[in-house]
Design a protein around this motif. Sequence first.
Motif, PDB file in Angstrom:
ATOM      1  N   LYS A  53       0.833  -1.207   0.000  1.00  0.00           N
ATOM      2  CA  LYS A  53       0.000   0.000   0.000  1.00  0.00           C
ATOM      3  C   LYS A  53       0.864   1.253   0.000  1.00  0.00           C
ATOM      4  O   LYS A  53       0.555   2.232  -0.687  1.00  0.00           O
ATOM      5  N   LEU A  54       1.976   1.215   0.736  1.00  0.00           N
ATOM      6  CA  LEU A  54       2.878   2.368   0.755  1.00  0.00           C
ATOM      7  C   LEU A  54       3.522   2.579  -0.617  1.00  0.00           C
ATOM      8  O   LEU A  54       3.709   3.709  -1.050  1.00  0.00           O
ATOM      9  N   ARG A  55       3.840   1.482  -1.303  1.00  0.00           N
ATOM     10  CA  ARG A  55       4.392   1.605  -2.662  1.00  0.00           C
ATOM     11  C   ARG A  55       3.367   2.203  -3.606  1.00  0.00           C
ATOM     12  O   ARG A  55       3.721   2.918  -4.554  1.00  0.00           O
ATOM     13  N   SER A  56       2.090   1.926  -3.355  1.00  0.00           N
ATOM     14  CA  SER A  56       1.045   2.481  -4.217  1.00  0.00           C
ATOM     15  C   SER A  56       0.901   3.983  -4.030  1.00  0.00           C
ATOM     16  O   SER A  56       0.281   4.662  -4.848  1.00  0.00           O
ATOM     17  N   ILE A  57       1.471   4.514  -2.938  1.00  0.00           N
ATOM     18  CA  ILE A  57       1.445   5.957  -2.678  1.00  0.00           C
ATOM     19  C   ILE A  57       2.732   6.623  -3.167  1.00  0.00           C
ATOM     20  O   ILE A  57       2.703   7.652  -3.834  1.00  0.00           O
ATOM     21  N   GLY A  58       3.876   6.018  -2.849  1.00  0.00           N
ATOM     22  CA  GLY A  58       5.161   6.635  -3.170  1.00  0.00           C
ATOM     23  C   GLY A  58       5.771   6.199  -4.474  1.00  0.00           C
ATOM     24  O   GLY A  58       6.636   6.892  -5.019  1.00  0.00           O
ATOM     25  N   GLY A  59       5.349   5.054  -4.994  1.00  0.00           N
ATOM     26  CA  GLY A  59       5.941   4.547  -6.216  1.00  0.00           C
ATOM     27  C   GLY A  59       7.426   4.274  -6.046  1.00  0.00           C
ATOM     28  O   GLY A  59       7.920   4.035  -4.940  1.00  0.00           O
ATOM     29  N   LYS A  60       8.164   4.363  -7.139  1.00  0.00           N
ATOM     30  CA  LYS A  60       9.608   4.131  -7.102  1.00  0.00           C
ATOM     31  C   LYS A  60      10.372   5.344  -6.597  1.00  0.00           C
ATOM     32  O   LYS A  60      11.501   5.223  -6.122  1.00  0.00           O
ATOM     33  N   LYS A  61       9.763   6.529  -6.707  1.00  0.00           N
ATOM     34  CA  LYS A  61      10.466   7.762  -6.339  1.00  0.00           C
ATOM     35  C   LYS A  61      10.567   7.953  -4.826  1.00  0.00           C
ATOM     36  O   LYS A  61      11.523   8.560  -4.330  1.00  0.00           O
ATOM     37  N   LEU A  62       9.566   7.463  -4.080  1.00  0.00           N
ATOM     38  CA  LEU A  62       9.546   7.625  -2.623  1.00  0.00           C
ATOM     39  C   LEU A  62       9.336   6.243  -1.993  1.00  0.00           C
ATOM     40  O   LEU A  62       8.229   5.910  -1.542  1.00  0.00           O
ATOM     41  N   PRO A  63      10.382   5.452  -1.922  1.00  0.00           N
ATOM     42  CA  PRO A  63      10.230   4.068  -1.453  1.00  0.00           C
ATOM     43  C   PRO A  63      10.283   3.894   0.069  1.00  0.00           C
ATOM     44  O   PRO A  63       9.990   2.812   0.571  1.00  0.00           O
ATOM     45  N   HIS A  64      10.645   4.946   0.799  1.00  0.00           N
ATOM     46  CA  HIS A  64      10.869   4.812   2.240  1.00  0.00           C
ATOM     47  C   HIS A  64       9.781   5.564   3.018  1.00  0.00           C
ATOM     48  O   HIS A  64       9.489   6.723   2.714  1.00  0.00           O
ATOM     49  N   TRP A  65       9.241   4.900   4.068  1.00  0.00           N
ATOM     50  CA  TRP A  65       8.127   5.486   4.797  1.00  0.00           C
ATOM     51  C   TRP A  65       8.224   5.223   6.289  1.00  0.00           C
ATOM     52  O   TRP A  65       8.769   4.215   6.719  1.00  0.00           O
ATOM     53  N   CYS A  66       7.686   6.160   7.051  1.00  0.00           N
ATOM     54  CA  CYS A  66       7.473   6.004   8.480  1.00  0.00           C
ATOM     55  C   CYS A  66       6.052   6.500   8.745  1.00  0.00           C
ATOM     56  O   CYS A  66       5.627   7.501   8.145  1.00  0.00           O
ATOM     57  N   HIS A  67       5.304   5.826   9.613  1.00  0.00           N
ATOM     58  CA  HIS A  67       3.885   6.181   9.727  1.00  0.00           C
ATOM     59  C   HIS A  67       3.390   6.152  11.168  1.00  0.00           C
ATOM     60  O   HIS A  67       3.886   5.410  12.008  1.00  0.00           O
ATOM     61  N   LEU A  68       2.398   6.994  11.401  1.00  0.00           N
ATOM     62  CA  LEU A  68       1.609   7.006  12.630  1.00  0.00           C
ATOM     63  C   LEU A  68       0.230   6.495  12.258  1.00  0.00           C
ATOM     64  O   LEU A  68      -0.446   7.085  11.404  1.00  0.00           O
ATOM     65  N   ASP A  69      -0.193   5.391  12.866  1.00  0.00           N
ATOM     66  CA  ASP A  69      -1.471   4.781  12.512  1.00  0.00           C
ATOM     67  C   ASP A  69      -2.645   5.665  12.902  1.00  0.00           C
ATOM     68  O   ASP A  69      -2.587   6.418  13.879  1.00  0.00           O
ATOM     69  N   SER A  70      -3.701   5.541  12.144  1.00  0.00           N
ATOM     70  CA  SER A  70      -4.943   6.227  12.489  1.00  0.00           C
ATOM     71  C   SER A  70      -5.606   5.499  13.656  1.00  0.00           C
ATOM     72  O   SER A  70      -5.285   4.346  13.950  1.00  0.00           O
ATOM     73  N   THR A  71      -6.526   6.181  14.298  1.00  0.00           N
ATOM     74  CA  THR A  71      -7.280   5.610  15.409  1.00  0.00           C
ATOM     75  C   THR A  71      -8.761   5.669  15.079  1.00  0.00           C
ATOM     76  O   THR A  71      -9.313   6.763  14.881  1.00  0.00           O
ATOM     77  N   GLU A  72      -9.380   4.506  14.978  1.00  0.00           N
ATOM     78  CA  GLU A  72     -10.809   4.427  14.659  1.00  0.00           C
ATOM     79  C   GLU A  72     -11.118   5.227  13.397  1.00  0.00           C
ATOM     80  O   GLU A  72     -12.062   6.017  13.346  1.00  0.00           O
ATOM     81  N   TYR A  73     -10.284   5.016  12.377  1.00  0.00           N
ATOM     82  CA  TYR A  73     -10.463   5.642  11.061  1.00  0.00           C
ATOM     83  C   TYR A  73     -10.340   7.165  11.111  1.00  0.00           C
ATOM     84  O   TYR A  73     -10.862   7.872  10.252  1.00  0.00           O
TER      85      TYR A  73
END
Length: 211
Positions: A53-73
């Motif tokens: 899913k992260l690759r579907s957002i960043g593609g090949k140009k932005l392959p690295h991610w750090c995330h804070l999860d959502s809470t109850e959507y």
Amino acid sequence: MLLPNVVMKFTTWNVRSLNDSIKRCLVRDFLSRSAIDIVGLQESKLSNPSSRKLRSIGGKKLPHWCHLDSTEYRGGVLVGWSDSFSLIHSHVSIFSVLVFLHHKPSNWRFTSTSVYAPTDRDDGDVCWWELNRVRDIFSGPWVLCGDFNTTLSSDERSDRNGSLRDINSFRDFISSASLIDLPLSGRSFTWSKKRLVPSMARLDMYLVCVE
């Protein structure tokens, strides 16, 4: 020290959910087309996103991610960066995601933080405390961006309203952290509530330290 000919492109965006695959594709196309190096995405509404899913957002140009999860959507913050950077350290807090990066072409190290501030007043005080605490831990060059859900003055709202207490709390945080508010160019507001007469405000911004 930055090399004179080195340019890094940052962007911040309250995307209001990335659960839809078509929307993720639109975000990815924009980031790729704009050659973004570092992105902060707020209100992702994603919890424990897969690498696919992260690759579907960043593609090949932005392959690295750090995330804070959502809470109850609700909520959720993503920070992505290109291969031009190596990650030294990351830190996920209640309202923000921090990455301490090394920019390989310039040999420059700096901290980049993306925040999705709460609308509740008491939670807002916690958010400013959190960011000040992060600043105490990670000194040096700092770039702070995101949706702060408040303004620095009533002039940054189309209706000239807004809580003076919230404005002063935000200003106190910026002053205590020795940050500079980068001016908005080309428009006066970054957010609009869809009404017959829309309510608009400048809630999204970039803050940087002197370094």
